[in-house]
Design a protein around this motif. Structure first.
Motif, PDB file in Angstrom:
ATOM      1  N   LEU A 121     -27.808  50.269  26.737  1.00  0.00           N
ATOM      2  CA  LEU A 121     -26.153  50.524  26.633  1.00  0.00           C
ATOM      3  C   LEU A 121     -26.282  50.652  28.758  1.00  0.00           C
ATOM      4  CD1 LEU A 121     -25.672  53.734  24.175  1.00  0.00           C
ATOM      5  CD2 LEU A 121     -24.419  51.336  23.921  1.00  0.00           C
ATOM      6  N   ASP A 168     -18.509  56.845  29.038  1.00  0.00           N
ATOM      7  CA  ASP A 168     -18.128  55.574  28.463  1.00  0.00           C
ATOM      8  C   ASP A 168     -19.834  54.904  27.656  1.00  0.00           C
ATOM      9  OD1 ASP A 168     -17.508  53.064  28.158  1.00  0.00           O
ATOM     10  OD2 ASP A 168     -18.637  52.161  29.548  1.00  0.00           O
ATOM     11  N   LYS A 188     -20.524  54.737  23.349  1.00  0.00           N
ATOM     12  CA  LYS A 188     -20.599  54.211  22.895  1.00  0.00           C
ATOM     13  C   LYS A 188     -21.764  54.402  22.116  1.00  0.00           C
ATOM     14  CE  LYS A 188     -19.512  50.654  26.506  1.00  0.00           C
ATOM     15  NZ  LYS A 188     -19.895  49.578  27.623  1.00  0.00           N
ATOM     16  N   PRO A 190     -15.103  52.180  21.010  1.00  0.00           N
ATOM     17  CA  PRO A 190     -15.771  53.165  21.410  1.00  0.00           C
ATOM     18  C   PRO A 190     -16.113  53.590  23.422  1.00  0.00           C
ATOM     19  CG  PRO A 190     -17.222  52.359  19.658  1.00  0.00           C
ATOM     20  CD  PRO A 190     -16.043  51.586  20.553  1.00  0.00           C
ATOM     21  N   GLY A 191     -15.991  54.342  23.278  1.00  0.00           N
ATOM     22  CA  GLY A 191     -16.327  54.977  24.848  1.00  0.00           C
ATOM     23  C   GLY A 191     -14.558  54.522  25.364  1.00  0.00           C
ATOM     24  N   GLU A 217     -14.636  46.338  29.184  1.00  0.00           N
ATOM     25  CA  GLU A 217     -15.533  46.165  29.418  1.00  0.00           C
ATOM     26  C   GLU A 217     -15.757  45.193  30.685  1.00  0.00           C
ATOM     27  OE1 GLU A 217     -17.267  43.489  26.623  1.00  0.00           O
ATOM     28  OE2 GLU A 217     -16.520  44.174  25.228  1.00  0.00           O
TER      29      GLU A 217
END
Length: 385
Positions: free
Chosen positions: A29, A96, A100, A348-349, A353
């Motif tokens: 991750l 983050d 995730k 998520p997070g 990106e």
């Protein structure tokens, strides 16, 4: 889970460098963080290199409180803008990663949703000729983009005082902008800490007919007694805090009650949890929070996690629809303003990106930004002024 590597990427423009941090873990991750530096980017990169060896590598990204404590106090010297900005990048990247890993947005981890949208206000939109006609046209463009609020510093290169002629020019700009945006839109008045108290008060009274939503940083930030002097004599709300880089340093501001709205920058005050703690303290003093946000889309996404979970969150600043709009390409799923608001995301997070290939198109620059130089509002290299 442990942190194994920290990568840094600098996205450059003539007036600001944005530093993106990618934190890697042994479980594959990664997390993102970001801050904006003015003139100190290389110093930040140097600090992050040393902190990686001394504090970050091998740390548990879920244990953000311990990591922040070690980075802030483990080198003994008092943490200033560079250290707190480095902490912020790493801390928000850890949030983050947590989101995730758990499959939830960060706002869910901060206490859950209190609103489904956060109001935005535009900045960086008046990179044009300093005339009422040009400012009115630019302001109409902000409204056409869907915003319901904007901020402006109409005071040129003013410092400490402003002449009668310069005052008339500033009033003419504000009058033109108010006429352009109509009576319902919010108009934030920025002073960038330019003035002594008497000048700030005089100018605030000149601007009062145009109903500013707040008076921002009317005096330099170092002297809170001067700020209190202004607050006692003006009727509009006073906002400040972007150049305070430690949550503890807000204590005197709270005690003085000299501000109605605090403006910490997540990228300079240690990150998400530090800002959320500060917001909670502000709530006990009946103050609102409106974070300073001159960064890119990662910093915007991080600020929104606080916004969606914070009862006294007022509004979020946004530059990237107008100043350097092209740099939004370096972040996928960047938050967008729709009808004047950022809408909540369940991603998520942080929900964004980083695109390193796109970032490579904007190499680090010798960025320079002098608010007391003629033409600063155009945000151009000095050689082109």
């Amino acid at each position: 889970m442990r942190i194994t590597r920290v990568d840094t990427h600098v996205v450059g423009t003539p007036w600001r460098n944005l530093t993106y941090v990618v934190v890697h873990t042994d479980e594959g991750l990664t997390g993102l963080g970001e801050t904006r530096m003015l003139g100190h980017t290389d110093a930040l990169l140097g600090y992050l290199k040393e902190a990686q060896a001394n504090h970050i590598l091998g740390s548990d990204p879920f244990a953000t409180e311990d990591l922040v404590r070690r980075m802030k106090y483990g080198d003994y010297g008092r943490a200033g803008e560079i250290v707190m900005s480095g902490i912020a990048c790493v801390e928000m990247a850890c949030w983050d990663i947590k989101g995730k890993a758990l499959g939830v947005p960060v706002w869910q981890l901060l206490g859950g949703q209190v609103t489904d949208k956060v109001k935005a206000y535009a900045n960086g939109w008046y990179t044009t000729e300093r005339t009422p006609e040009a400012y009115a046209e630019a302001a109409r463009g902000v409204m056409a983009h869907g915003y319901q609020a904007l901020k402006i510093d109409p005071f040129g290169a003013g410092q400490f005082e402003l002449s009668h002629r310069e005052t008339l020019d500033a009033v003419a700009l504000i009058e033109a902008v108010r006429d352009a945006i109509g009576p319902d839109a919010e108009l934030m008045l920025e002073m960038h800490g330019r003035f002594n108290p008497s000048t700030a008060v005089r100018l605030a009274r000149e601007m009062a007919p145009f109903r500013p939503a707040w008076l921002e940083e009317p005096v330099p930030p170092e002297n809170l007694k001067a700020l209190a002097k202004v607050a006692e004599k003006v009727e509009m709300p006073v906002a400040t805090g972007e150049r305070i880089h430690d949550r503890i340093e807000f204590r005197e501001l709270f005690e003085s009650q000299a501000a109605d709205i605090i403006q910490p920058d997540l990228g300079h005050i240690g990150g998400i949890a530090e800002t959320r703690k500060l917001a909670a303290t502000a709530e006990t003093h009946y103050m609102l929070i409106a974070p300073h946000n001159v960064g890119g889309s990662v910093l915007t996404a991080a600020s929104l996690q606080v916004g969606f979970s914070t009862p006294n969150f007022k509004v979020l600043e946004h530059f990237n629809d107008f100043a350097d709009a092209e740099i939004k390409a370096v972040v996928k799923n960047a938050p967008q303003v729709v009808d004047g608001y950022f809408e909540i995301s369940d991603a998520p997070g942080l929900g964004v990106e980083f695109d390193a290939d796109a970032a490579a198109e904007f190499p680090q620059q010798q960025a320079h930004f002098d608010l007391f130089a003629d033409g600063w509002e155009k945000r151009e290299p000095e050689a082109r002024r």
